[in-house]
Design an enzyme around this catalytic site. Structure first.
Site, PDB file in Angstrom:
ATOM      1  CE  LYS A  76      -3.996   1.914   2.691  1.00 55.13           C
ATOM      2  NZ  LYS A  76      -4.651   1.855   3.761  1.00 55.13           N
ATOM      3  CB  SER A 151      -8.135   3.770   2.911  1.00 52.63           C
ATOM      4  OG  SER A 151      -7.367   2.922   3.749  1.00 52.63           O
ATOM      5  CB  SER A 175      -8.311   0.676   5.524  1.00 50.29           C
ATOM      6  OG  SER A 175      -9.251   1.711   5.597  1.00 50.29           O
TER       7      SER A 175
HETATM    8  N1  GLN Z   1     -13.337   4.362   6.729  1.00 53.97           N
HETATM    9  C1  GLN Z   1     -12.724   4.635   7.811  1.00 53.97           C
HETATM   10  C2  GLN Z   1     -12.076   6.116   7.672  1.00 53.97           C
HETATM   11  O1  GLN Z   1     -12.455   6.706   6.650  1.00 53.97           O
HETATM   12  C3  GLN Z   1     -11.567   3.553   7.991  1.00 53.97           C
HETATM   13  C4  GLN Z   1     -10.281   3.907   7.149  1.00 53.97           C
HETATM   14  C5  GLN Z   1      -8.943   3.144   7.313  1.00 53.97           C
HETATM   15  O2  GLN Z   1      -8.925   2.114   8.182  1.00 53.97           O
HETATM   16  N2  GLN Z   1      -7.934   3.652   6.998  1.00 53.97           N
HETATM   17  O3  GLN Z   1     -11.564   6.565   8.442  1.00 53.97           O
END
Ligand code: GLN
Length: 483
Positions: A76, A151, A175
């Site tokens: 990532k 994400s 994410s």
């Molecule tokens: N959807 C969550 C957020 O936007 C989690 C994102 C993540 O785990 N990086 O904060």
């Protein structure tokens, strides 16, 4: 060759059926052909990959072995990679080449893993759909008009499309698990402190945790083994021995106590997903598990608490991006304030700006007690609920997401609608617990995930349950059409 899992690749390399260099070339060609449809990579690292593959082949020729020696992966794009762009999905870091490798990157490279590239992601890991990336949205290989989740959506889409067998992700509120669910993968968020955060660009430091995305639990065990362990460079890293995760896969599930929280099956859950979750429970019962209804009474407060704490930490972490030391700088600033304002205004996208504003507000002198402090108290109640539940059961099971993947753009005008998709995943981050999502079936041709949570440091238990389930089900073997 692109169909092989990490475990199969390790056997193929050991039996000299193919070399890492051959495999790497096959996958790089496949990425060049197919990724334009998905947009799952921000950067490809072909030269590095071929150098690493040749070095892995040479190490094997010298008698070395290891499950990751010569295995192709991707990171990532928030794991720092020395000399290679590390963008975090943002215009702010489009020009940033990290001066060092993240611990996760260095450890996997030392184990002989081959880095094919850096995967697309929501900007600064904020999102559940992978639509907030400066490099454009990622598409779900199960239906190119749908989001892959976020994400870590680039890692998920690439692995689901068989562009490579496994990739790293990070999970602050879901994410890893949420995109795994939406693309039919297995993804694991480890216990907070299990995997080093050093060199992982911070979103919300008390919640962030790196982990593996792969097709099987067996492969997650292999990748986690290469990622986990104490790191003196990360003050929140925990000095606990790392068990042999692959060795834990084969334990019997006889007598395993599974808790199913009644709060998980409220009105927000798609009833077709509820049916699939109940089917997965029955499957585990056949393997000897004993199922019990439990309660997590404070779960309803998790989203509001998370969407105070995560932005608060983000507003602090992201203050370093000011146009002076890192990343984007606006043209012709007239003074220092203009430099700050325009560099940040032009460098950050709308979702990141929204989070910074929410976080700065929640931390401001007049509102700290009302929002941030209150959210931290809720966080403790949520943790206490889990501790009470784990006195009665060994693992907790439920849906990973309330809905399957949605159409690209469908939630763009309503950020809160996207936040609600995190309802089942964020409690594990607030409590620091390990969680895993694995394939559990399909709704309208779109994958659905079942989530397992375990007490601290019981990643081995999660992988064991998931592996046994995958020996008796075939959802995880389904391949998206065209890939
Ligand atoms: N959807 C969550 C957020 O936007 C989690 C994102 C993540 O785990 N990086 O904060």
């Amino acid at each position: 060759m692109h169909q092989l899992t990490l475990a199969e690749i390790a056997r193929g390399l050991a039996d000299k059926k193919f070399s890492s260099e051959e495999l790497t070339k096959v996958l790089l060609t496949r990425i060049a052909q197919l990724d334009p449809q998905l947009n799952s990579f921000i950067s490809l690292t072909e030269d590095l990959a071929l150098t690493q593959a040749k070095a892995a082949d040479a190490r094997r020729a010298n008698g070395e072995s290891g499950a990751l020696l010569g295995a192709p992966i991707a990171h990532k794009d928030l794991f720092c990679t020395q000399g290679i762009r590390t963008s975090c999905g943002s215009k702010m870091l489009d020009n940033f080449k990290a001066p060092y490798d993240a611990t996760v990157v260095a450890r996997l490279a030392a184990a002989g893993a081959v880095t094919l590239g850096k995967t697309n992601m929501d900007e600064f890991a904020m999102g559940s759909a992978n639509e907030s990336s400066y490099y454009g949205a990622v598409k779900n290989p199960w239906n190119l008009e749908y989001v892959p989740g976020g994400s870590s959506g680039g890692s998920a889409a690439a692995v689901a499309a068989r562009l490579l067998p496994a990739a790293t992700g990070t999970d602050t509120g879901g994410s890893i698990r949420q995109p795994a669910a939406l693309t039919n993968l297995t993804g694991l968020k480890p216990t907070y402190g299990r995997v080093s955060r050093w060199g992982m660009i911070a979103y919300a430091s008390s919640l962030d945790q790196g982990g593996p995305l792969a097709r099987t639990a067996e492969d997650c065990a292999i990748l986690l083994q290469g990622m986990a362990g104490f790191d003196p460079n990360d003050s929140t890293s925990i000095d606990e021995p790392v068990p042999d995760y692959s060795a834990s896969l084969n334990g019997s599930l006889q007598g395993l106590r599974i808790g199913v929280p009644k709060e998980y099956f409220g009105a927000g859950l798609d009833p077709r997903i509820a049916d699939l979750i109940h089917n997965s429970v029955k499957e585990l019962e056949k393997l000897g598990a004993v199922v019990k209804e439990i309660s997590l009474p404070n779960m309803q407060h998790a989203i509001p608490a998370y969407y105070v704490i995560a932005p608060a930490e983000a507003s602090s972490n992201l203050s370093r991006f000011d146009g002076v030391r890192f990343g984007y700088r606006c043209e012709n600033p007239v003074n220092l304030m203009d430099l700050y304002k325009r560099s940040r205004g032009e460098g950050f996208g709308p979702e990141v700006q929204r989070r910074i504003m929410v976080g700065a507000y929640a931390l401001s002198a007049g509102y700290y007690d009302a929002y941030y402090l209150k959210a931290q108290k809720i966080r403790r109640l949520i943790k206490n609920d889990f501790m009470a539940a784990f006195n009665e059961v060994d693992i907790i099971l439920g849906p990973t997401t309330p809905n399957p993947a949605w159409k690209l753009g469908a939630k763009n005008s309503d950020p809160v609608a996207a936040y609600l998709e995190d309802v089942y995943t964020i409690t594990a981050n607030l409590a620091g617990l390990p969680g895993l999502s694995m394939p559990a079936g399909f709704v309208d041709g779109l994958p659905v995930g079942v989530q397992l949570l375990a007490p601290y440091f019981q990643e081995g238990r999660l992988l064991n349950v998931a592996h046994q389930y995958q020996l008796h089900t075939d959802w995880h073997t389904r391949t998206p059409q065209g890939f």
